[in-house]
Write a protein that holds these residues in place. Sequence first.
Motif, PDB file in Angstrom:
ATOM      1  N   LEU A  70     -12.714  69.353 -56.293  1.00  0.00           N
ATOM      2  CA  LEU A  70     -12.502  68.116 -55.484  1.00  0.00           C
ATOM      3  C   LEU A  70     -11.034  67.791 -56.786  1.00  0.00           C
ATOM      4  N   ILE A  71     -11.908  67.730 -58.306  1.00  0.00           N
ATOM      5  CA  ILE A  71     -10.084  67.324 -59.722  1.00  0.00           C
ATOM      6  C   ILE A  71      -9.241  67.365 -59.334  1.00  0.00           C
ATOM      7  N   PHE A  72      -8.997  69.449 -58.509  1.00  0.00           N
ATOM      8  CA  PHE A  72      -7.665  69.624 -58.908  1.00  0.00           C
ATOM      9  C   PHE A  72      -6.799  69.329 -57.156  1.00  0.00           C
ATOM     10  N   LYS A  73      -7.816  69.310 -55.954  1.00  0.00           N
ATOM     11  CA  LYS A  73      -7.423  68.775 -55.048  1.00  0.00           C
ATOM     12  C   LYS A  73      -6.531  66.873 -54.978  1.00  0.00           C
ATOM     13  N   ALA A  74      -6.923  66.652 -55.697  1.00  0.00           N
ATOM     14  CA  ALA A  74      -7.062  64.668 -56.306  1.00  0.00           C
ATOM     15  C   ALA A  74      -5.500  64.647 -57.111  1.00  0.00           C
ATOM     16  N   ARG A  75      -6.070  65.729 -57.992  1.00  0.00           N
ATOM     17  CA  ARG A  75      -4.517  65.537 -59.106  1.00  0.00           C
ATOM     18  C   ARG A  75      -3.488  66.114 -58.471  1.00  0.00           C
ATOM     19  N   ALA A  76      -3.356  66.782 -57.530  1.00  0.00           N
ATOM     20  CA  ALA A  76      -2.718  67.595 -56.606  1.00  0.00           C
ATOM     21  C   ALA A  76      -1.670  66.285 -55.747  1.00  0.00           C
ATOM     22  N   LEU A  77      -2.522  65.683 -55.251  1.00  0.00           N
ATOM     23  CA  LEU A  77      -2.069  64.884 -54.346  1.00  0.00           C
ATOM     24  C   LEU A  77      -1.663  63.001 -55.518  1.00  0.00           C
ATOM     25  N   GLY A  78      -1.796  63.258 -56.559  1.00  0.00           N
ATOM     26  CA  GLY A  78      -1.941  62.047 -57.431  1.00  0.00           C
ATOM     27  C   GLY A  78      -2.380  60.955 -56.247  1.00  0.00           C
ATOM     28  N   LEU A  79      -3.528  61.161 -56.673  1.00  0.00           N
ATOM     29  CA  LEU A  79      -5.346  60.076 -56.167  1.00  0.00           C
ATOM     30  C   LEU A  79      -6.267  60.489 -57.238  1.00  0.00           C
ATOM     31  N   SER A  80      -6.917  59.395 -57.737  1.00  0.00           N
ATOM     32  CA  SER A  80      -8.417  59.529 -58.100  1.00  0.00           C
ATOM     33  C   SER A  80      -9.111  59.944 -57.227  1.00  0.00           C
ATOM     34  N   TYR A  81     -10.215  60.137 -57.688  1.00  0.00           N
ATOM     35  CA  TYR A  81     -11.535  60.882 -57.825  1.00  0.00           C
ATOM     36  C   TYR A  81     -11.801  60.289 -56.352  1.00  0.00           C
ATOM     37  N   LEU A  88     -10.316  61.442 -47.603  1.00  0.00           N
ATOM     38  CA  LEU A  88     -11.898  62.132 -46.514  1.00  0.00           C
ATOM     39  C   LEU A  88     -13.008  61.788 -45.722  1.00  0.00           C
ATOM     40  N   VAL A  89     -13.420  60.559 -46.526  1.00  0.00           N
ATOM     41  CA  VAL A  89     -14.916  59.631 -45.828  1.00  0.00           C
ATOM     42  C   VAL A  89     -14.336  59.263 -44.556  1.00  0.00           C
ATOM     43  N   THR A  90     -13.292  58.330 -45.401  1.00  0.00           N
ATOM     44  CA  THR A  90     -12.358  57.547 -43.832  1.00  0.00           C
ATOM     45  C   THR A  90     -11.625  57.846 -42.492  1.00  0.00           C
ATOM     46  N   GLY A  91     -11.534  59.275 -42.986  1.00  0.00           N
ATOM     47  CA  GLY A  91     -11.298  60.369 -42.340  1.00  0.00           C
ATOM     48  C   GLY A  91      -9.006  60.101 -42.553  1.00  0.00           C
ATOM     49  N   THR A  92      -8.637  59.339 -43.047  1.00  0.00           N
ATOM     50  CA  THR A  92      -7.226  58.622 -43.412  1.00  0.00           C
ATOM     51  C   THR A  92      -6.509  59.913 -44.511  1.00  0.00           C
ATOM     52  N   PRO A  93      -5.171  60.275 -43.230  1.00  0.00           N
ATOM     53  CA  PRO A  93      -4.940  61.097 -43.806  1.00  0.00           C
ATOM     54  C   PRO A  93      -4.579  61.290 -45.308  1.00  0.00           C
ATOM     55  N   LEU A  94      -4.361  62.595 -45.548  1.00  0.00           N
ATOM     56  CA  LEU A  94      -4.087  62.522 -47.266  1.00  0.00           C
ATOM     57  C   LEU A  94      -2.695  62.410 -46.803  1.00  0.00           C
ATOM     58  N   PRO A  95      -1.985  62.204 -47.793  1.00  0.00           N
ATOM     59  CA  PRO A  95      -0.701  62.273 -48.661  1.00  0.00           C
ATOM     60  C   PRO A  95       0.105  63.853 -48.595  1.00  0.00           C
ATOM     61  N   ALA A  96       1.253  63.482 -49.051  1.00  0.00           N
ATOM     62  CA  ALA A  96       1.830  64.995 -48.847  1.00  0.00           C
ATOM     63  C   ALA A  96       1.060  65.227 -50.534  1.00  0.00           C
ATOM     64  N   PRO A  97       1.321  66.515 -51.245  1.00  0.00           N
ATOM     65  CA  PRO A  97       0.854  66.758 -52.540  1.00  0.00           C
ATOM     66  C   PRO A  97       2.379  66.144 -53.520  1.00  0.00           C
ATOM     67  N   VAL A  98       2.056  65.883 -54.762  1.00  0.00           N
ATOM     68  CA  VAL A  98       2.684  65.287 -55.402  1.00  0.00           C
ATOM     69  C   VAL A  98       3.668  65.806 -56.451  1.00  0.00           C
ATOM     70  N   ALA A  99       3.926  67.419 -56.417  1.00  0.00           N
ATOM     71  CA  ALA A  99       5.177  68.049 -55.668  1.00  0.00           C
ATOM     72  C   ALA A  99       5.757  68.022 -54.102  1.00  0.00           C
ATOM     73  N   GLN A 100       5.598  68.040 -53.508  1.00  0.00           N
ATOM     74  CA  GLN A 100       5.917  68.329 -52.125  1.00  0.00           C
ATOM     75  C   GLN A 100       6.886  66.542 -52.572  1.00  0.00           C
ATOM     76  N   ARG A 101       6.197  65.330 -52.698  1.00  0.00           N
ATOM     77  CA  ARG A 101       6.761  63.927 -52.508  1.00  0.00           C
ATOM     78  C   ARG A 101       8.027  64.219 -53.313  1.00  0.00           C
ATOM     79  N   ASP A 102       7.811  64.508 -54.654  1.00  0.00           N
ATOM     80  CA  ASP A 102       8.922  64.868 -55.456  1.00  0.00           C
ATOM     81  C   ASP A 102       9.884  65.688 -55.595  1.00  0.00           C
ATOM     82  N   ALA A 103      10.383  66.820 -54.646  1.00  0.00           N
ATOM     83  CA  ALA A 103      10.893  67.537 -54.143  1.00  0.00           C
ATOM     84  C   ALA A 103      11.618  66.939 -52.879  1.00  0.00           C
TER      85      ALA A 103
END
Length: 170
Positions: A70-81, A88-103
């Motif tokens: 959970l910690i690893f995935k949240a950090r990769a997406l630039g989100l808090s835990y 995940l609970v609301t079924g809201t799409p997750l943003p792209a990983p921070v590295a992908q957004r930066d690229a």
Amino acid sequence: MTIDLRGIGDAVRTAATGRGQTVAAFARQALVAATGPNALAMEQLDVPASPSRSVAKLHLRMDEREAQVLIFKARALGLSYGEYVGHLVTGTPLPAPVAQRDADRRALRQSCDQLAALAGDINALIRLLRLAQGAEAARQFGDRMRGLEADVRRHIDLASRLVADPEDIR
């Protein structure tokens, strides 16, 4: 609510621990099983929708490995835990990983720079044609002009992807 376990407390605690659950979660699971499959369908979430998005603090107990993931995935997406779990609970799409957004942002900046240079070349070509200094100077720009449509389409596709979802741009 308090439940009198009448001497089975140790057995209940052992069973709950064996399943990696708290006694409360274990007891709730037993009550749902005893009530039948419609018990969860009758449960209603009594949280009013609020535009102010107030924040509630929640403590989770989970396997240590799951917590690390959970910690690893949240950090990769630039989100808090909490934001990650909330998505995940609301079924809201997750943003792209921070590295992908930066690229993507770097690629968009580069694409914008290329389009700016291309626009300058087009203006130069237009000036040359207006001056009627002819076909020879205009032909020098021919190779760059042939790729104009493809360059513009690539830029628009990239820019569209980045601006389609405001949550994806951070």
